[in-house]
Scaffold this motif. Structure first.
Motif, PDB file in Angstrom:
ATOM      1  N   THR A   1       0.842  -1.116   0.025  1.00 15.01           N
ATOM      2  CA  THR A   1      -0.056  -0.182  -0.031  1.00 15.01           C
ATOM      3  C   THR A   1       1.030   1.101  -0.047  1.00 15.01           C
ATOM      4  O   THR A   1       0.498   2.267  -0.694  1.00 15.01           O
ATOM      5  N   VAL A   2       1.994   1.145   0.723  1.00 15.41           N
ATOM      6  CA  VAL A   2       2.849   2.439   0.740  1.00 15.41           C
ATOM      7  C   VAL A   2       3.273   2.830  -0.631  1.00 15.41           C
ATOM      8  O   VAL A   2       2.999   4.004  -1.167  1.00 15.41           O
TER       9      VAL A   2
ATOM     10  N   PRO B   1      14.262 -10.029  -5.835  1.00 17.80           N
ATOM     11  CA  PRO B   1      13.032  -9.359  -5.789  1.00 17.80           C
ATOM     12  C   PRO B   1      12.302  -9.412  -7.020  1.00 17.80           C
ATOM     13  O   PRO B   1      10.929  -9.525  -7.025  1.00 17.80           O
ATOM     14  N   ALA B   2      12.770  -9.372  -8.338  1.00 17.87           N
ATOM     15  CA  ALA B   2      11.852  -9.439  -9.369  1.00 17.87           C
ATOM     16  C   ALA B   2      11.234 -10.611  -9.638  1.00 17.87           C
ATOM     17  O   ALA B   2       9.914 -10.731  -9.814  1.00 17.87           O
TER      18      ALA B   2
ATOM     19  N   GLU C   1       7.763  -5.439  -6.964  1.00 13.71           N
ATOM     20  CA  GLU C   1       9.340  -5.304  -6.802  1.00 13.71           C
ATOM     21  C   GLU C   1       9.834  -3.866  -6.033  1.00 13.71           C
ATOM     22  O   GLU C   1      10.650  -4.101  -5.193  1.00 13.71           O
ATOM     23  N   ALA C   2       9.049  -2.634  -6.505  1.00 18.67           N
ATOM     24  CA  ALA C   2       9.658  -1.671  -5.564  1.00 18.67           C
ATOM     25  C   ALA C   2       9.022  -1.750  -4.519  1.00 18.67           C
ATOM     26  O   ALA C   2       9.838  -1.049  -3.360  1.00 18.67           O
ATOM     27  N   ALA C   3       8.009  -2.370  -4.074  1.00 21.77           N
ATOM     28  CA  ALA C   3       7.552  -2.641  -2.800  1.00 21.77           C
ATOM     29  C   ALA C   3       8.534  -3.205  -1.829  1.00 21.77           C
ATOM     30  O   ALA C   3       8.890  -2.969  -0.660  1.00 21.77           O
TER      31      ALA C   3
ATOM     32  N   SER D   1       9.862  -2.829   3.979  1.00 18.98           N
ATOM     33  CA  SER D   1       9.935  -4.313   3.584  1.00 18.98           C
ATOM     34  C   SER D   1      11.274  -4.870   4.221  1.00 18.98           C
ATOM     35  O   SER D   1      12.228  -4.450   3.854  1.00 18.98           O
ATOM     36  N   ASN D   2      11.113  -5.495   5.428  1.00 18.07           N
ATOM     37  CA  ASN D   2      12.099  -6.174   6.096  1.00 18.07           C
ATOM     38  C   ASN D   2      11.824  -7.287   6.689  1.00 18.07           C
ATOM     39  O   ASN D   2      11.211  -7.467   7.508  1.00 18.07           O
TER      40      ASN D   2
END
Length: 306
Positions: free
Chosen positions: A169-170, A230-231, A252-254, A260-261
């Motif tokens: 959502t961010v 991540p992709a 991927e950006a998220a 994102s941790n």
């Protein structure tokens, strides 16, 4: 397996999508919930066996006698406070109790901040940030509990001044409105903020220890995959979270965003969970506290991580 539709549930989507559960002879049936407290009710009623959700409702349920244990961690420091419109401008990058008071005085209304129901992680860490960190007077703010998707919609529609949100959502809200400002990161709201865990019913752990160990092993593998690729992870997760509404590039950006941790090791979150449990009691979300370590069953993670 129950889950909340957030990025922190990604390891579950990867385990299912990659077929790792099937490889281990396990058939998964996924059920979506809009908040942790709702999912916990279903779990306590025996409708789901495992759950990817916030640690707070799991522990609150245990204080009420539900025999549920945390068997792995999924993510930490997920929540952020995002704001937009006049309120974002009024409080700026470093919100203070005075800026909340001034906004209420200038506009004739309290700022509305959307979050999930009492007892959830978002509600708990928001209250901690507002009342302990920024020291806002509770009379100067209105908290609005709602489901996760409604929170995002209400923030973008201008029905809320701010909200506790997490990935994706961010990333989505900031793409839709570049003026969305982050008022606080997870670390600022609650240092080492415990977030999404993997929990299971005690009877399921007793009845199917090998299957649970295999699932935890696959979960650890999925957390590793998110870090390394991540992709590919975003492509897989998009089938569950995006439903054709999100682009894999957004996910991927998220995965690289501030909330994102990913962390699979449950041992590492116990001290912060103890602090969170003490705080849930302080604000009345939990009537009592229990020794946090008792709510964790480390044996499956320890066996799977070997």
């Amino acid at each position: 397996i129950g889950y909340i539709p957030i990025l922190a549930a990604s390891p579950l989507f990867i385990v299912d999508g990659q077929g790792w559960a099937k490889d281990a002879g396990i058939e998964l049936k996924l059920t979506r919930f809009e908040s942790g407290p709702h999912a916990i009710q279903a779990m306590a009623a025996g409708k789901i066996d495992l759950l990817y959700a916030g640690v707070a409702p799991v522990l609150v349920a245990r204080t009420k006698g539900a025999d549920i244990s945390v068997i792995a961690n999924s993510a930490v420091e997920e929540m952020v406070v995002a704001a937009r419109g006049p309120f974002a401008k009024a409080v700026g990058a470093n919100p203070t109790a005075e800026s909340f008071k001034k906004f209420a005085a200038d506009t004739g209304r309290k700022p509305k901040i959307g979050t999930q129901p009492p007892g959830s992680v978002p509600d708990t860490v928001l209250k901690h940030w507002l009342f302990k960190v920024v020291k806002v007077d509770p009379a100067d703010v209105e908290l609005v509990p709602m489901g996760i998707e409604k929170t995002q919609q209400a923030l973008l529609a201008g029905a809320l001044d701010a909200a506790t949100i997490r990935e994706p959502t961010v990333t989505v809200t900031r793409q839709m409105d570049p003026n969305v400002a982050l008022l606080a990161t997870g670390a600022q709201m609650f240092p080492n903020q415990p977030g999404t865990v993997v929990a299971a019913r005690a009877e399921v752990l007793k009845a199917h220890p090998d299957a649970i160990k295999a699932l935890v092993k696959a979960h650890i593998r999925a957390v590793d995959m998110i870090a390394k690729d991540p992709a590919a992870s975003a492509k897989q997760v998009n089938n569950y979270l995006g439903k054709g509404l999100l682009e894999p590039a957004t996910l991927e950006a998220a995965f690289k965003g501030p909330g994102s941790n990913f962390l699979a090791d449950p041992h590492k979150v116990v001290p912060a969970v103890e602090q969170m449990m003490a705080y849930t009691k302080e604000i009345g979300s939990a009537s009592e506290t229990i020794p946090v370590a008792e709510a964790f069953d480390f044996s499956f993670y320890d066996a799977a991580a070997k």
